[in-house]
Structures are given as C-alpha cells and as structure tokens.
Design an enzyme around this catalytic site. Structure first.
Site, PDB file in Angstrom:
ATOM      1  N   SER A  63      51.218  87.270  77.746  1.00 17.40           N
ATOM      2  CA  SER A  63      50.549  88.458  77.200  1.00 17.40           C
ATOM      3  C   SER A  63      49.178  88.121  76.616  1.00 17.40           C
ATOM      4  O   SER A  63      48.909  86.976  76.221  1.00 17.40           O
ATOM      5  CB  SER A  63      51.428  89.091  76.121  1.00 17.40           C
ATOM      6  OG  SER A  63      52.684  89.426  76.658  1.00 17.40           O
TER       7      SER A  63
HETATM    8  N1  SAM Z   1      56.755  86.073  75.952  1.00 21.46           N
HETATM    9  C1  SAM Z   1      56.206  85.550  77.174  1.00 21.46           C
HETATM   10  C2  SAM Z   1      55.165  84.507  76.935  1.00 21.46           C
HETATM   11  O1  SAM Z   1      54.842  84.198  75.790  1.00 21.46           O
HETATM   12  O2  SAM Z   1      54.678  83.969  77.946  1.00 21.46           O
HETATM   13  C3  SAM Z   1      55.639  86.628  78.084  1.00 21.46           C
HETATM   14  C4  SAM Z   1      56.705  87.422  78.667  1.00 21.46           C
HETATM   15  S1  SAM Z   1      56.361  88.269  80.160  1.00 21.46           S
HETATM   16  C5  SAM Z   1      55.213  89.479  79.683  1.00 21.46           C
HETATM   17  C6  SAM Z   1      57.937  89.114  80.262  1.00 21.46           C
HETATM   18  C7  SAM Z   1      59.096  88.219  80.591  1.00 21.46           C
HETATM   19  O3  SAM Z   1      60.301  88.952  80.411  1.00 21.46           O
HETATM   20  C8  SAM Z   1      59.110  87.715  82.031  1.00 21.46           C
HETATM   21  O4  SAM Z   1      59.163  86.325  82.053  1.00 21.46           O
HETATM   22  C9  SAM Z   1      60.380  88.339  82.609  1.00 21.46           C
HETATM   23  O5  SAM Z   1      61.019  87.538  83.580  1.00 21.46           O
HETATM   24  C10 SAM Z   1      61.229  88.493  81.372  1.00 21.46           C
HETATM   25  N2  SAM Z   1      62.313  89.474  81.461  1.00 21.46           N
HETATM   26  C11 SAM Z   1      62.316  90.695  82.036  1.00 21.46           C
HETATM   27  N3  SAM Z   1      63.525  91.278  81.877  1.00 21.46           N
HETATM   28  C12 SAM Z   1      64.298  90.401  81.181  1.00 21.46           C
HETATM   29  C13 SAM Z   1      65.644  90.410  80.714  1.00 21.46           C
HETATM   30  N4  SAM Z   1      66.467  91.452  80.899  1.00 21.46           N
HETATM   31  N5  SAM Z   1      66.086  89.335  80.026  1.00 21.46           N
HETATM   32  C14 SAM Z   1      65.289  88.257  79.816  1.00 21.46           C
HETATM   33  N6  SAM Z   1      64.019  88.177  80.248  1.00 21.46           N
HETATM   34  C15 SAM Z   1      63.529  89.243  80.914  1.00 21.46           C
END
Ligand code: SAM
Length: 217
Positions: A63
C-alpha cells in the site's frame, strides 16, 4: 549498490505523512525507520518511498505509505497488546505493527507471499510476528481477542468473525465498498457496541474469502 535510502525515508515522512495530518509519534518513527525498499523487488527499490502503491507479484500490492500510516494511526497502538493483520502481502505493514505492538498475528492467503514475508521479517530480526496461510476473513480465533485488527484488502462488508475477535476497547480498520473503491472504516468496540467512523475513500485489492469476495475465475 548498497543504498539505505535514509533521505528518501525522511522525505517521505516530511512530505507525505506530516502534511496530511499523521501525528502519532510512534507511527512516524516506525515509518522513518523501516527499510520499505527491502519489501519490494530490487528493480522497484528506487520507487519504494514514492507516494503510491507498488506491485509485489501475484496481482497484489504494497500500500501507499500514507495509507499505511493512516490505518496504523487509527489503531491507536501503544506498544502493548495483540494486533491481527489480514493480508500480510510484502510484510511491510506487519513490520510497522510489530514496532508498535507486543505481538502481531498476520494472515495471508497466497502462500508464496507469506513465505517471502516471513523469511524477510525473520532476517530483519522480528521475533514478535506470527504467520498463518489461511482465509483471514475467518480471523485467527486461537489467539483472540485482539486489541487491534487491520484488514489490508477491500471487503464487501465487515467480516463478522473479526468483529467477534476484537477485544472490548479494541480498534479495527477495514476498507469496505465495491471492487473498485472503498471507504476506510474505523470501528471501536465497547460493551459489545460498535462505534463506526469513516476515515475517507481508498482503493484496495480484493479481500477474497468466505466473508469477502469470491475469487475471480
Ligand atoms: N499489508 C500488505 C503489505 O504491507 O504489503 C499489503 C497487502 S495487499 C494490499 C492485500 C493482501 O491481502 C494481498 O497480499 C492478498 O493476497 C491478501 N488477501 C486477500 N484476501 C485475503 C484473505 N481472505 N486472507 C488473507 N489475506 C488475504
């Protein structure tokens, strides 16, 4: 080239975070300290402190720095207590949380992303982060309740299990909306009542899972 991007980090804090109203000293210190460029591909390291998200593979993103700061500040972390993160991604947000919580529990549904983040955070010396490859919309009941919960992917609605796993007095931030744009919602729980506040518009990748969106075919 061995470059630690100290000036870029300082510039990011001074030009992107403080002028937009981030005040929490702990958040500003953590973001000024953590080497965000290590959480992206080497080819993108020079862009790591710019004012936008970046790709991290598997169609996911790290993000924008301001959004990381805004969400972290909303969690009102004190250095004590347990924080749950849904969406480990690169692991950058987990590192920030680990600076400001006693223990961090982070869940990622894409196994290779989780493995890479775990390896990096271990190398950086973090010993207070626990990882799980799972559907984070179900939360992580075993270690609940949590003082703070952060969802770093866009949800169609607030996942019910996460509300249940929030401690009394706990804070949660979650982007809620459609697949193209969301509102960043902050929730405070007290006496089983939930007080909601809208922190503004945002755009996240999908939260996919039982209490999220269906995976696109
Ligand atoms: N917090 C992260 C960072 O600091 O890099 C950025 C996160 S990215 C915007 C969103 C993440 O949420 C992705 O890696 C995606 O695979 C994960 N995601 C989506 N749905 C999810 C779920 N139900 N459980 C766990 N992770 C999930």
């Amino acid at each position: 080239m061995n470059h630690d991007y100290r000036l870029a980090r300082e510039r990011m804090v001074k030009s992107q975070l403080i002028p937009r109203g981030i005040r929490d000293k702990g958040v500003l210190e953590a973001m000024g300290k953590i080497h965000r460029h290590l959480f992206v591909e080497e080819a993108l390291a020079g862009e790591a402190y710019n004012d936008h998200p970046l790709p991290i593979g598997h169609k996911q993103t790290i993000s924008q720095p301001y959004i990381v700061a805004l969400m972290t500040e909303a969690l009102e972390l004190t250095g004590k207590g347990k924080t749950l993160e849904i969406g480990t991604g690169s692991g950058y947000q987990a590192a920030i949380l680990a600076e400001l919580s006693e223990r961090v529990y982070t869940i990622e549904r894409i196994m290779p992303l989780m493995a890479k983040a775990r390896h990096l955070l271990h190398e950086l010396g973090y010993t207070n982060i626990m990882f799980k490859a799972f559907d984070g919309t179900m939360g992580w009941k075993e270690y609940s309740p949590y003082d703070a919960i952060i969802v770093t992917a866009g949800a169609p609605r607030i996942p019910e299990p996460l509300l249940d796993q929030l401690a009394d007095g706990g804070r949660m931030v979650v982007p809620v909306g459609n697949r193209f744009s969301q509102e960043l919602i902050k929730i405070k729980k007290s006496n089983n009542q939930y007080k909601k506040e809208n922190l503004g518009g945002c755009r996240f990748v999908d939260l996919i899972g039982i209490h999220g969106w269906k995976e696109k075919p």
